[in-house]
Design a protein around this motif. Structure first.
Motif, mmCIF file in Angstrom:
data_model
loop_
_atom_site.group_PDB
_atom_site.id
_atom_site.type_symbol
_atom_site.label_atom_id
_atom_site.label_comp_id
_atom_site.label_asym_id
_atom_site.label_seq_id
_atom_site.Cartn_x
_atom_site.Cartn_y
_atom_site.Cartn_z
ATOM 1 N N VAL B 244 0.839 -1.200 0.000
ATOM 2 C CA VAL B 244 0.000 0.000 0.000
ATOM 3 C C VAL B 244 0.878 1.256 0.000
ATOM 4 O O VAL B 244 0.578 2.245 -0.667
ATOM 5 C CB VAL B 244 -0.959 -0.012 1.218
ATOM 6 C CG1 VAL B 244 -1.590 1.357 1.421
ATOM 7 C CG2 VAL B 244 -2.049 -1.059 1.011
ATOM 8 N N ALA B 245 2.004 1.201 0.721
ATOM 9 C CA ALA B 245 2.892 2.359 0.792
ATOM 10 C C ALA B 245 3.418 2.746 -0.593
ATOM 11 O O ALA B 245 3.619 3.918 -0.881
ATOM 12 C CB ALA B 245 4.048 2.070 1.744
ATOM 13 N N PHE B 246 3.616 1.747 -1.439
ATOM 14 C CA PHE B 246 4.208 2.034 -2.748
ATOM 15 C C PHE B 246 3.193 2.022 -3.884
ATOM 16 O O PHE B 246 3.506 2.438 -4.995
ATOM 17 C CB PHE B 246 5.322 1.010 -3.052
ATOM 18 C CG PHE B 246 6.529 1.199 -2.189
ATOM 19 C CD1 PHE B 246 7.484 2.172 -2.511
ATOM 20 C CD2 PHE B 246 6.724 0.422 -1.048
ATOM 21 C CE1 PHE B 246 8.596 2.356 -1.709
ATOM 22 C CE2 PHE B 246 7.838 0.595 -0.243
ATOM 23 C CZ PHE B 246 8.777 1.575 -0.582
ATOM 24 N N ALA B 247 2.007 1.518 -3.615
ATOM 25 C CA ALA B 247 1.040 1.339 -4.703
ATOM 26 C C ALA B 247 0.435 2.666 -5.134
ATOM 27 O O ALA B 247 0.499 3.668 -4.428
ATOM 28 C CB ALA B 247 -0.058 0.381 -4.269
ATOM 29 N N ASP B 248 -0.193 2.641 -6.302
ATOM 30 C CA ASP B 248 -0.909 3.800 -6.818
ATOM 31 C C ASP B 248 -2.096 4.098 -5.897
ATOM 32 O O ASP B 248 -2.897 3.214 -5.587
ATOM 33 C CB ASP B 248 -1.410 3.475 -8.238
ATOM 34 C CG ASP B 248 -2.179 4.623 -8.827
ATOM 35 O OD1 ASP B 248 -1.542 5.614 -9.203
ATOM 36 O OD2 ASP B 248 -3.427 4.530 -8.888
#
Lengths: 100, 477
Positions: B244-248
Motif C-alpha cells: 500500500v505504501a508504494f502502490a498507486d
C-alpha cells in the motif's frame, strides 16, 4: 470408571489434517484396549486453544504451547506407537482418578 | 430407453457433478462397510458433506484475499496483476465429482497394487494430499483434453494418481531409512521432490554426526511462527502494508472502497491480510471435517484387505526426530521466498503470495532430510531449495491453470508443480483423444519398478541366506 461421562480427547498437529488424524486413530485404538469410553477429535493448534478437552495429545513442538489447555497433556514422539500411548494414558488417567 | 438415459443424466448432474453430495455418499458407503452404528454412519456422512461445503466457502474467502493482495502488489511494482478466467471454487463446482471419483477409484487400485506386489510396501494414507493430488491431476488432464468426458477423466486420472501414490513413498525410502531405521512407516507427502533434491545435493556439505541441528539452540521467539495461521496473517499483512505504501493511491482507494467506502487503505490492508489467513483456515477446517470421516473409512477398508501393510504418512510424523531442523527449514525457506518476491517483482514478473503452510511443511521436511545427510548446512539447503522451488513454481505455473484453477499454483507443493508440468509436457505427444497414454505410461512405469524392486529384493534375500552360514555378522537389511 470414576468419570460418569464420555472423556473428551483432542489430538493436535500443525494444520490438523494429516498427522493428528493418524494420532486420533492410534489414540482410539489405545483407548479401546484400555476400555475407556472416549470421544477423540483432531485439530490444529490454533483451533485447539478455543477448546476445553480433558486430554490433549500431540508432539512436543505443539504441546509446549498449549500446556494449560487440559488437565492432562500427553506428549508423543511416535504417531503410531499404540502401546506407548496406551501406557501414558493409563498412568495419567489413573492419576486423575478417571481410570481405576 | 429414454427413462434409463434420463436417470443417468439426472445422476450425472445431481450426484456425480455435486461434490458435497458425492463425498457424503462415498463416506456413507465407507462407514456402512465398517459396520458402524446408525447414528455414527448418519452423522459421519453429514459431517463429510458439511466439510465440503465449508471448503468451498473457505476457497471463496481465500481467493478474494488473494486477488486484493495481487492487485496491490502489482500496482506497487508497476506490473499487471495476473488475470484468470476461472477460480478454484468454479473448478471444484464443475469437476469436484470427477475428483472425488478419482480419489476413490485410485485408492482401490492402489490397495490392489500393494496387495499384489510385496515390493510396493507402503499404503498411501495422507488424506488431504490424496484430495489435492487428484485435483491437480484432473486440472492438468482437463488442460490437455478439454473435451474429455467424466468417465475418461476418472479412469485416466485414477491410473496416474494410483501410480504416484505407489511410487512416491518408494523413491523416498532410501532417505526415510536414515530417519526411521525401523521402517515402520513410509513418507507420503508432496514435498518429496524438494526432499530428494536436498538429500542428494547436501551430501558434500558435512555430516550429521558433526553438525546435527539438534545440537543448536534456536531463540524462543521463533516458536509462534510454527502456528501457520499466525505466520500467514502476519507475513501477508506486512507485505500488504508495504504494498500500500508504494502502490498507486487510486488503485488502493478503489480496492478498499469495494470492502467499505469509509475504510482507510491501511486498515484495509490489515483486513485483507487477516481475511487471506482466515480463508485458508476455513478451507483447512472444511478439509479436516471430511477427511476425519473418509480416511478412517479408507484405512478400515485397507486393513481388512491387506492386513499389516506399512502405512505411508504425512510429513509431520517425522518432525519429532529433528524439530530444530524443521524450524531452520521453515525460516530459511521463508527468507528465500521473500527474497524471490522482491527480485521477481523488481523484474516485473508475476506477483507471488507467500504460501506459509507449504513453506513450513515442505521447508521443514526438506530441512529434516538435509540434516540427516549433512547436519545444519543440509537443513539450510533444504530451506533454500524449497523457497526457490515454491517461488519459481508459482511464477511459471499460474498460467498453466488459467482455464481451470490458478490457485492450484499459489498454495502448492513441489510435486504438484512436477505433476502439472509433466502432464503438460505430455500434451504435444498425447494430444486430445489419446489421453489414455498418460495412465498407461504411469502404470507401466509403476509395474516395471515394482517388478525390478521385487526381483532385487528376492536376490538380496537369497544372497543373505547363502552368506549367513559363513559369516556370523548379522545380515544387513
Amino acid at each position: 470408571m470414576a468419570l460418569d461421562r464420555q472423556l473428551e480427547i483432542l489430538a493436535v498437529c500443525g494444520v490438523g489434517m494429516g498427522s493428528s488424524l493418524m494420532l486420533k486413530m492410534t489414540a482410539e485404538d489405545a483407548l479401546r484396549s484400555l476400555g475407556v469410553d472416549a470421544r477423540v477429535e483432531n485439530t490444529d493448534v490454533s483451533t485447539a486453544r478455543g477448546m476445553s478437552p480433558d486430554v490433549v495429545i500431540g508432539q512436543g513442538m505443539h504441546t509446549g504451547e498449549i500446556a494449560d489447555l487440559a488437565p492432562v497433556v500427553i506428549t508423543i514422539s511416535d504417531f503410531l506407537d499404540k502401546e506407548g500411548l496406551e501406557a501414558q494414558l493409563r498412568e495419567r488417567l489413573t492419576e486423575q482418578g478417571w481410570l481405576a | 430407453m429414454d427413462v434409463i438415459k434420463d436417470i443417468l443424466t439426472f445422476l450425472a448432474d445431481n450426484v456425480f457433478g455435486q461434490v458435497p453430495i458425492l463425498i457424503g455418499l462415498i463416506t456413507l458407503a465407507g462407514l456402512l462397510l465398517q459396520r458402524k452404528r446408525f447414528e455414527d454412519v448418519f452423522a459421519g456422512a453429514l459431517r463429510a458433506t458439511i466439510g465440503v461445503v465449508i471448503l468451498f466457502i473457505g476457497i471463496e474467502v481465500f481467493t478474494g484475499g488473494l486477488t486484493s493482495f495481487q492487485t496491490v502488489l502489482a500496482s506497487a511494482m508497476g506490473t499487471t496483476p495476473p488475470k484468470a478466467d476461472n477460480t478454484l471454487a468454479d473448478f471444484l463446482a464443475d469437476q469436484g465429482g470427477t475428483i472425488a471419483l478419482v480419489i476413490t477409484v485410485a485408492f482401490l487400485a492402489h490397495v490392489l497394487v500393494v496387495r499384489l506386489f510385496p515390493a510396493a510396501r507402503y499404503l498411501y494414507l495422507t488424506g488431504h494430499l490424496m484430495f489435492w493430488i487428484s485435483t491437480v491431476t484432473v486440472a492438468s488432464l482437463v488442460t490437455i483434453a478439454p473435451g474429455a468426458d467424466q468417465l475418461t477423466l476418472v479412469l485416466c486420472g485414477a491410473g496416474f494418481v494410483a501410480a504416484y501414490w505407489t511410487l512416491q513413498p518408494l523413491w523416498m525410502r532410501p532417505l526415510m531409512r536414515r530417519v526411521m531405521p525401523d521402517d515402520r512407516f513410509g513418507f507420503a507427502h508432496t514435498s518429496s521432490l524438494a526432499c530428494l533434491i536436498t538429500g542428494y545435493a547436501a551430501r558434500p556439505l558435512g555430516s550429521r554426526d558433526k553438525h546435527d541441528t539438534e545440537k543448536l539452540k534456536l531463540p524462543r521467539q521463533l516458536s509462534f511462527f510454527k502456528d501457520v495461521n499466525v505466520s500467514t496473517a502476519l507475513i501477508i499483512t506486512v507485505i500488504m502494508l508495504v504494498g500500500v505504501a508504494f502502490a498507486d493511491h487510486g488503485v488502493v482507494t478503489k480496492a478498499a472502497a469495494e470492502m467499505d467506502d469509509k475504510l482507510s487503505p491501511w486498515v484495509w490492508a490489515i483486513l485483507v491480510g487477516l481475511r487471506f489467513a482466515g480463508g485458508i483456515a476455513i478451507l483447512l477446517f472444511g478439509v479436516r471435517m471430511f477427511l476425519g470421516e473418509i480416511v478412517p473409512a479408507f484405512k478400515g477398508f485397507s486393513d481388512r484387505v491387506i492386513p499389516g501393510t506399512r502405512p505411508a504418512l504425512d510429513a509431520p510424523t517425522v518432525f519429532p526426530v529433528a524439530p530444530t531442523a524443521v524450524m531452520v527449514g521453515f525460516v530459511s525457506s521463508t527468507l528465500v521466498f521473500l527474497v524471490c518476491l522482491g527480485v521477481f517483482a523488481g523484474a516485473g514478473w508475476f506477483t507471488l503470495a507467500p504460501p506459509m503452510i507449504m513453506l513450513f511443511f515442505v521447508g521443514g521436511a526438506a530441512a529434516l532430510f538435509g540434516n540427516v545427510v549433512a547436519g545444519w548446512r543440509g537443513a539450510v539447503l533444504g530451506g533454500v531449495v524449497t523457497g526457490l522451488i515454491l517461488a519459481v513454481g508459482q511464477a511459471v505455473t499460474w498460467g498453466l491453470y488459467e482455464r481451470t484453477a490458478p490457485e492450484l499454483a499459489t498454495l502448492a507443493d513441489p510435486d504438484w508443480y512436477a505433476i502439472g508440468w509433466l502432464l503438460k509436457a505430455a500434451d504435444p505427444v498425447v494430444g486430445g483423444n489419446s489421453i489414455w497414454l498418460v495412465p498407461a505410461v504411469a502404470v507401466g512405469a509403476m509395474i516395471t519398478t515394482l517388478l525390478l524392486l521385487g526381483r532385487a529384493e528376492k536376490r538380496r534375500a537369497e544372497a543373505d541366506e547363502e552368506a549367513a552360514p559363513e559369516s556370523a555378522a548379522p545380515a544387513e537389511a
